[in-house]
Write a protein that holds these residues in place. Structure first.
Motif, mmCIF file in Angstrom:
data_model
loop_
_atom_site.group_PDB
_atom_site.id
_atom_site.type_symbol
_atom_site.label_atom_id
_atom_site.label_comp_id
_atom_site.label_asym_id
_atom_site.label_seq_id
_atom_site.Cartn_x
_atom_site.Cartn_y
_atom_site.Cartn_z
ATOM 1 N N TYR A 189 46.107 19.982 32.865
ATOM 2 C CA TYR A 189 46.726 20.789 33.913
ATOM 3 C C TYR A 189 45.761 21.888 34.354
ATOM 4 O O TYR A 189 44.993 22.421 33.550
ATOM 5 N N ALA A 242 44.891 33.999 33.354
ATOM 6 C CA ALA A 242 45.031 34.204 34.799
ATOM 7 C C ALA A 242 44.968 35.691 35.148
ATOM 8 O O ALA A 242 44.437 36.065 36.201
ATOM 9 N N GLN A 283 52.646 29.195 27.928
ATOM 10 C CA GLN A 283 52.887 30.169 28.989
ATOM 11 C C GLN A 283 52.048 31.434 28.783
ATOM 12 O O GLN A 283 51.443 31.965 29.724
ATOM 13 N N TYR A 335 45.332 25.609 36.411
ATOM 14 C CA TYR A 335 45.994 26.832 36.854
ATOM 15 C C TYR A 335 44.975 27.784 37.471
ATOM 16 O O TYR A 335 43.808 27.813 37.071
ATOM 17 N N ASN A 336 45.442 28.550 38.445
ATOM 18 C CA ASN A 336 44.626 29.571 39.103
ATOM 19 C C ASN A 336 43.279 29.013 39.570
ATOM 20 O O ASN A 336 42.215 29.577 39.264
ATOM 21 N N VAL A 379 51.973 31.869 38.561
ATOM 22 C CA VAL A 379 50.743 31.085 38.500
ATOM 23 C C VAL A 379 51.148 29.618 38.587
ATOM 24 O O VAL A 379 51.773 29.086 37.671
ATOM 25 N N GLN A 380 50.800 28.973 39.675
ATOM 26 C CA GLN A 380 51.213 27.595 39.892
ATOM 27 C C GLN A 380 50.247 26.623 39.234
ATOM 28 O O GLN A 380 49.044 26.848 39.200
ATOM 29 N N GLY A 381 50.813 25.531 38.716
ATOM 30 C CA GLY A 381 50.006 24.531 38.039
ATOM 31 C C GLY A 381 49.972 23.219 38.785
ATOM 32 O O GLY A 381 50.820 22.940 39.638
ATOM 33 N N SER A 382 48.978 22.398 38.466
ATOM 34 C CA SER A 382 48.878 21.061 39.043
ATOM 35 C C SER A 382 48.223 20.140 38.025
ATOM 36 O O SER A 382 47.571 20.591 37.074
ATOM 37 N N ASN A 393 55.092 25.803 36.112
ATOM 38 C CA ASN A 393 54.478 27.027 36.589
ATOM 39 C C ASN A 393 54.669 28.120 35.546
ATOM 40 O O ASN A 393 55.556 28.037 34.699
ATOM 41 N N VAL A 394 53.843 29.144 35.626
ATOM 42 C CA VAL A 394 53.858 30.218 34.642
ATOM 43 C C VAL A 394 54.088 31.541 35.357
ATOM 44 O O VAL A 394 53.453 31.814 36.385
ATOM 45 N N ILE A 426 48.206 30.843 29.573
ATOM 46 C CA ILE A 426 47.918 30.808 31.017
ATOM 47 C C ILE A 426 48.000 32.212 31.613
ATOM 48 O O ILE A 426 47.141 32.630 32.402
#
Length: 299
Positions: free
Chosen positions: A44, A85, A78, A46-47, A35-38, A23-24, A81
């Motif tokens: 990956y 974001a 980081q 984000y947002n 800002v969560q990542g997946s 996460n960032v 992102i």
């Protein structure tokens, strides 16, 4: 302040998923934004609920600035992102070999290539026939980078006297697709050096130690970090690192940039938004905080 940075770093590390997604976090108006990542496709996401166009960002393993195996994937990851974001873009970020990342951005398969060095106006594209790189890519404003110089074999005499003309005819190793400095790249394109291309920084160091080139060019910190974080055995790492050293004179300090594909829809607006975030982050000290945080070790 350092204690706060360490605590935030621990929280980010604990929040990472089992699939090595990180996460960032960044500060805005004294409020911490997470800002969560997946995992998404080959990279990956984000947002994902951002209101603007999803941006496909391509990058490379380039420690200590950015890398999949680095603590929180490095400060440039980081920073990127957070910058995007902040402007409410969904972000799909993918790690690729550099030459492929350059190709994807120049041909419009990806929206953003990063981190990039300054690209001179005359640099030809290897992937778009008859075009220069600046005709197919737009550069953002700059952000902090690092020194660039030559490395030689341990014990060799200096070849570089501060003037690139002193190296005419020398056999120099470069990573294919990398920008170095405008002057060096122009002389290289003009055939004033004997150039040997490597696919990545690790192969570049191997070329030097194997005596296939006289010098290699790059960020010395990156080259050494790449060897240390490679899959080589300890003895192989020691052999490489103990047989290289910097030329006495560096070439210059190189800032970093985001390079936007001009084939991307709304690239001018995206460029304006990135430059806006770069200014805001720099003005409030957030850029430096992210760099300092990225230099801390994960726990």
């Amino acid at each position: 302040m350092r204690t706060l940075l360490v605590l935030l770093l621990i929280l980010l590390s604990l929040a990472a998923s089992a699939q090595d997604v990180v996460n960032v976090g960044y500060f805005k108006n004294a409020s911490y934004q997470l800002v969560q990542g997946s995992n998404y496709k080959n990279g990956y996401l984000y947002n994902p609920n951002g209101r603007k166009k999803m941006l496909h960002v391509v990058t490379l393993d380039w420690p200590p600035y950015i890398g999949q195996a680095l603590c929180n994937k490095g400060w440039v990851f980081q920073f990127t992102i957070a910058i995007l974001a902040e402007q409410d873009y969904p972000i799909y970020i993918e790690f690729l070999p550099w030459a492929r990342a350059v190709r994807d951005a120049e041909t419009g398969k990806a929206d953003i290539l990063m981190p990039e060095y300054y690209i001179e106006d005359s640099a030809p594209s290897d992937y778009v026939t008859g075009k220069t790189r600046r005709e197919v890519l737009a550069l953002s404003n700059s952000f902090p980078g690092g020194e660039i110089g030559f490395l030689k074999r341990k014990g060799d005499k200096d070849r570089f006297d501060g003037n690139l003309s002193s190296l005419k005819g020398q056999k120099i190793g470069v990573v294919r697709g990398y920008q170095n400095t405008p002057e060096f790249d122009a002389m290289m394109d003009n055939g004033e050096f004997v150039i040997v291309e490597a696919v990545d920084d690790l192969q570049l160091v191997k070329l030097l130690v194997a005596k296939r080139v006289d010098l290699i060019i790059g960020d010395p910190k990156v080259l050494r970090f790449t060897v240390n974080y490679s899959d080589l055995s300890k003895s192989e790492k020691v052999k490489l690192l103990s047989n290289i050293e910097n030329e006495s004179k560096p070439i210059k300090y190189n800032h970093l940039y985001f390079a936007l594909s001009k084939k991307s829809p709304q690239w001018r607006q995206i460029l304006d938004d990135i430059n806006k975030s770069l200014y805001q982050f720099g003005n409030r000290g957030e850029t430096q905080r992210i760099i300092e945080m990225g230099n801390l070790e994960c726990f």
